[in-house]
Design a protein around this motif. Structure first.
Motif, PDB file in Angstrom:
ATOM      1  N   ARG A 155      -0.028  11.300  -2.413  1.00 20.87           N
ATOM      2  CA  ARG A 155       0.536  12.469  -1.730  1.00 20.87           C
ATOM      3  C   ARG A 155       1.308  13.346  -2.711  1.00 20.87           C
ATOM      4  N   MET A 156       2.038  12.734  -3.610  1.00 17.69           N
ATOM      5  CA  MET A 156       2.853  13.485  -4.568  1.00 17.69           C
ATOM      6  C   MET A 156       1.994  14.314  -5.512  1.00 17.69           C
ATOM      7  N   ALA A 157       0.795  13.796  -5.838  1.00 16.73           N
ATOM      8  CA  ALA A 157      -0.053  14.459  -6.826  1.00 16.73           C
ATOM      9  C   ALA A 157      -0.472  15.860  -6.401  1.00 16.73           C
ATOM     10  N   GLY A 158      -0.559  16.120  -5.118  1.00 16.78           N
ATOM     11  CA  GLY A 158      -1.030  17.420  -4.662  1.00 16.78           C
ATOM     12  C   GLY A 158       0.059  18.355  -4.184  1.00 16.78           C
ATOM     13  N   LEU A 159       1.307  18.033  -4.492  1.00 16.64           N
ATOM     14  CA  LEU A 159       2.424  18.815  -3.977  1.00 16.64           C
ATOM     15  C   LEU A 159       3.207  19.509  -5.088  1.00 16.64           C
ATOM     16  N   PRO A 160       3.889  20.605  -4.760  1.00 14.82           N
ATOM     17  CA  PRO A 160       4.813  21.206  -5.730  1.00 14.82           C
ATOM     18  C   PRO A 160       5.915  20.205  -6.071  1.00 14.82           C
ATOM     19  N   GLU A 161       6.537  20.384  -7.215  1.00 17.77           N
ATOM     20  CA  GLU A 161       7.524  19.418  -7.704  1.00 17.77           C
ATOM     21  C   GLU A 161       8.646  19.158  -6.709  1.00 17.77           C
ATOM     22  N   ARG A 162       9.144  20.208  -6.095  1.00 17.82           N
ATOM     23  CA  ARG A 162      10.249  20.027  -5.152  1.00 17.82           C
ATOM     24  C   ARG A 162       9.853  19.113  -3.999  1.00 17.82           C
ATOM     25  N   ASN A 167       9.265  15.506  -5.223  1.00 19.01           N
ATOM     26  CA  ASN A 167      10.541  14.817  -5.420  1.00 19.01           C
ATOM     27  C   ASN A 167      11.049  14.174  -4.138  1.00 19.01           C
ATOM     28  N   LYS A 168      10.802  14.827  -3.012  1.00 18.88           N
ATOM     29  CA  LYS A 168      11.271  14.279  -1.738  1.00 18.88           C
ATOM     30  C   LYS A 168      10.591  12.954  -1.415  1.00 18.88           C
ATOM     31  N   ILE A 169       9.308  12.853  -1.756  1.00 17.52           N
ATOM     32  CA  ILE A 169       8.594  11.591  -1.542  1.00 17.52           C
ATOM     33  C   ILE A 169       9.096  10.538  -2.522  1.00 17.52           C
ATOM     34  N   SER A 170       9.340  10.956  -3.754  1.00 14.26           N
ATOM     35  CA  SER A 170       9.863  10.033  -4.760  1.00 14.26           C
ATOM     36  C   SER A 170      11.199   9.446  -4.321  1.00 14.26           C
ATOM     37  N   PRO A 206      20.390  19.546  -7.105  1.00 14.50           N
ATOM     38  CA  PRO A 206      19.830  18.763  -5.992  1.00 14.50           C
ATOM     39  C   PRO A 206      18.327  18.920  -5.815  1.00 14.50           C
ATOM     40  N   GLU A 207      17.775  20.072  -6.153  1.00 10.77           N
ATOM     41  CA  GLU A 207      16.341  20.282  -5.963  1.00 10.77           C
ATOM     42  C   GLU A 207      15.518  19.407  -6.915  1.00 10.77           C
ATOM     43  N   THR A 208      16.138  18.872  -7.954  1.00 10.17           N
ATOM     44  CA  THR A 208      15.422  18.022  -8.905  1.00 10.17           C
ATOM     45  C   THR A 208      15.638  16.536  -8.632  1.00 10.17           C
ATOM     46  N   PHE A 209      16.440  16.202  -7.659  1.00  9.93           N
ATOM     47  CA  PHE A 209      16.704  14.788  -7.370  1.00  9.93           C
ATOM     48  C   PHE A 209      15.400  14.094  -6.976  1.00  9.93           C
ATOM     49  N   ASN A 210      15.123  12.947  -7.565  1.00  7.98           N
ATOM     50  CA  ASN A 210      13.915  12.211  -7.217  1.00  7.98           C
ATOM     51  C   ASN A 210      14.171  10.728  -6.976  1.00  7.98           C
ATOM     52  N   HIS A 211      15.459  10.324  -7.003  1.00  7.84           N
ATOM     53  CA  HIS A 211      15.801   8.938  -6.683  1.00  7.84           C
ATOM     54  C   HIS A 211      16.842   8.820  -5.596  1.00  7.84           C
ATOM     55  N   GLY A 212      17.514   9.884  -5.294  1.00  8.92           N
ATOM     56  CA  GLY A 212      18.543   9.844  -4.276  1.00  8.92           C
ATOM     57  C   GLY A 212      19.943   9.955  -4.858  1.00  8.92           C
ATOM     58  N   THR A 213      20.860  10.387  -4.045  1.00 13.90           N
ATOM     59  CA  THR A 213      22.243  10.534  -4.476  1.00 13.90           C
ATOM     60  C   THR A 213      22.928   9.169  -4.559  1.00 13.90           C
ATOM     61  N   GLY A 259       0.784  -1.230   0.000  1.00 14.68           N
ATOM     62  CA  GLY A 259       0.000   0.000   0.000  1.00 14.68           C
ATOM     63  C   GLY A 259       0.813   1.275   0.000  1.00 14.68           C
ATOM     64  N   ASP A 260       2.129   1.165   0.087  1.00 11.57           N
ATOM     65  CA  ASP A 260       2.961   2.357   0.187  1.00 11.57           C
ATOM     66  C   ASP A 260       3.083   3.098  -1.142  1.00 11.57           C
ATOM     67  N   LEU A 261       3.095   2.363  -2.248  1.00  9.46           N
ATOM     68  CA  LEU A 261       3.286   2.997  -3.550  1.00  9.46           C
ATOM     69  C   LEU A 261       2.119   3.912  -3.895  1.00  9.46           C
ATOM     70  N   ASN A 262       0.912   3.403  -3.791  1.00 12.74           N
ATOM     71  CA  ASN A 262      -0.254   4.223  -4.127  1.00 12.74           C
ATOM     72  C   ASN A 262      -0.412   5.399  -3.169  1.00 12.74           C
ATOM     73  N   GLU A 263      -0.127   5.156  -1.891  1.00 18.12           N
ATOM     74  CA  GLU A 263      -0.225   6.245  -0.913  1.00 18.12           C
ATOM     75  C   GLU A 263       0.760   7.351  -1.240  1.00 18.12           C
ATOM     76  N   ALA A 264       1.977   6.965  -1.581  1.00 18.21           N
ATOM     77  CA  ALA A 264       2.998   7.962  -1.912  1.00 18.21           C
ATOM     78  C   ALA A 264       2.621   8.729  -3.172  1.00 18.21           C
ATOM     79  N   HIS A 265       2.140   8.025  -4.187  1.00 20.54           N
ATOM     80  CA  HIS A 265       1.748   8.700  -5.421  1.00 20.54           C
ATOM     81  C   HIS A 265       0.576   9.650  -5.192  1.00 20.54           C
TER      82      HIS A 265
END
Length: 288
Positions: A183-190, A193-196, A251-258, A175-181
């Motif tokens: 949450r991401m849908a209603g947020l600014p890109e930056r 990205n943190k959830i991603s 760094p503000e565009t990172f969506n998978h991690g360093t 259930g974590d994938l759908n929940e995260a997606h």
């Protein structure tokens, strides 16, 4: 990896050699390879990334793809089926510990392009997981590109790529994938990205958990295998890929991690094998 005598999953749909539906327009092979590497790290739904990158310029065409495959590709197909079987064995065991049933994803092997429930899949995306049809999609040429372009090579490095995508399926079942997606849908890109980043680092961790238990069950890991996977994780970090493609990173565009984060979470999964230690959503940015 020691895979001699290991079973091959039958939960595989081999679409290789079928006619594709779309092709990239206006890109040389070098651009396609870089696009593949950058897009693959987008994880669960790379179609959005392709759109943002200008894929609206794609032209619909029909093309015939090869029907004869090299021994190298055939060996990679067998390898992929064996790794998928290993994920089935391990995650069935781990879900049983949680009092849950593991329903494995389907593996779709394709050449060039194929249709998924998430949209048109392209070889230029690299491997991806689609929760819409609970399938992992792989054009096996990605592994060859990974070796040539990044120098990320080795059977356990390839296994890590597959196990990472299966990790997204584990997130879907829990259930974590759908929940995260959601949450991401209603947020600014930056903020999205943190959830991603948390999703992707957790999928890296789950890949490591799989490796830990696969080795315990089958003695699959050989000297140097872990180092191969860690090296691969470093070379698909956001900072590494952006610097390779552009000469700098944002760094503000990172969506998978360093590179450091991805390799550390993968290694944590390998060393602990404890799914309870992978809650990346409970940590602050600095703790990741």
């Amino acid at each position: 990896m020691k895979l001699d005598g290991r079973r091959e999953s039958t939960n595989v749909e081999d679409r290789r050699g079928r006619r594709g539906g779309t092709s990239l327009a206006g890109m040389g092979i070098g651009g396609i390879i870089i696009a593949a590497l950058l897009t693959w790290i987008m994880g669960g739904n790379p179609m959005d990334v392709l759109t943002e990158a200008g894929m609206e310029q794609m032209q619909g065409t029909e093309q015939t793809v090869q029907t004869e495959f090299s021994p190298e590709e055939q060996e990679l197909a067998k390898f992929s089926r064996q790794i998928l079987a290993g994920t089935e064995d391990v995650w069935a065991q781990e879900f049983k510990k949680m009092g849950k049933e593991y329903v494995p994803p389907r593996l779709v092997l394709y050449t060039g392009s194929t249709q998924s429930a998430c949209g048109q899949g392209q070889a230029s995306m690299g491997p991806f997981y689609c929760s819409g049809d609970q399938a992992v999609y792989i054009d096996l040429s990605f592994f060859m590109d990974m070796k040539r372009t990044l120098g990320a090579d080795g059977d356990f490095a390839y296994a890590y790529v597959i196990a990472h995508e299966v990790g997204h399926h584990v997130q879907y079942l829990l259930g974590d994938l759908n929940e995260a997606h959601s949450r991401m849908a209603g947020l600014p890109e930056r903020e999205s990205n943190k959830i991603s980043v948390r999703l992707e680092l957790q999928a890296d961790f789950y890949a490591g958990v799989w490796a830990h238990h696969d080795n315990a069950l089958f003695g699959s890991l050989e000297p140097g295998d872990v180092e191969e996977a860690i090296d691969c994780a470093r070379k698909i970090g956001d900072n590494y890929l952006q610097e390779k493609a552009r000469g700098y990173s944002q760094p503000e565009t990172f969506n998978h991690g360093t590179s450091e984060q991805r390799s550390r979470w993968l290694n944590k999964g390998i060393s602990t094998g404890d799914i309870r230690q992978g809650n990346t959503f409970a940590l602050s940015d600095s703790q990741l």
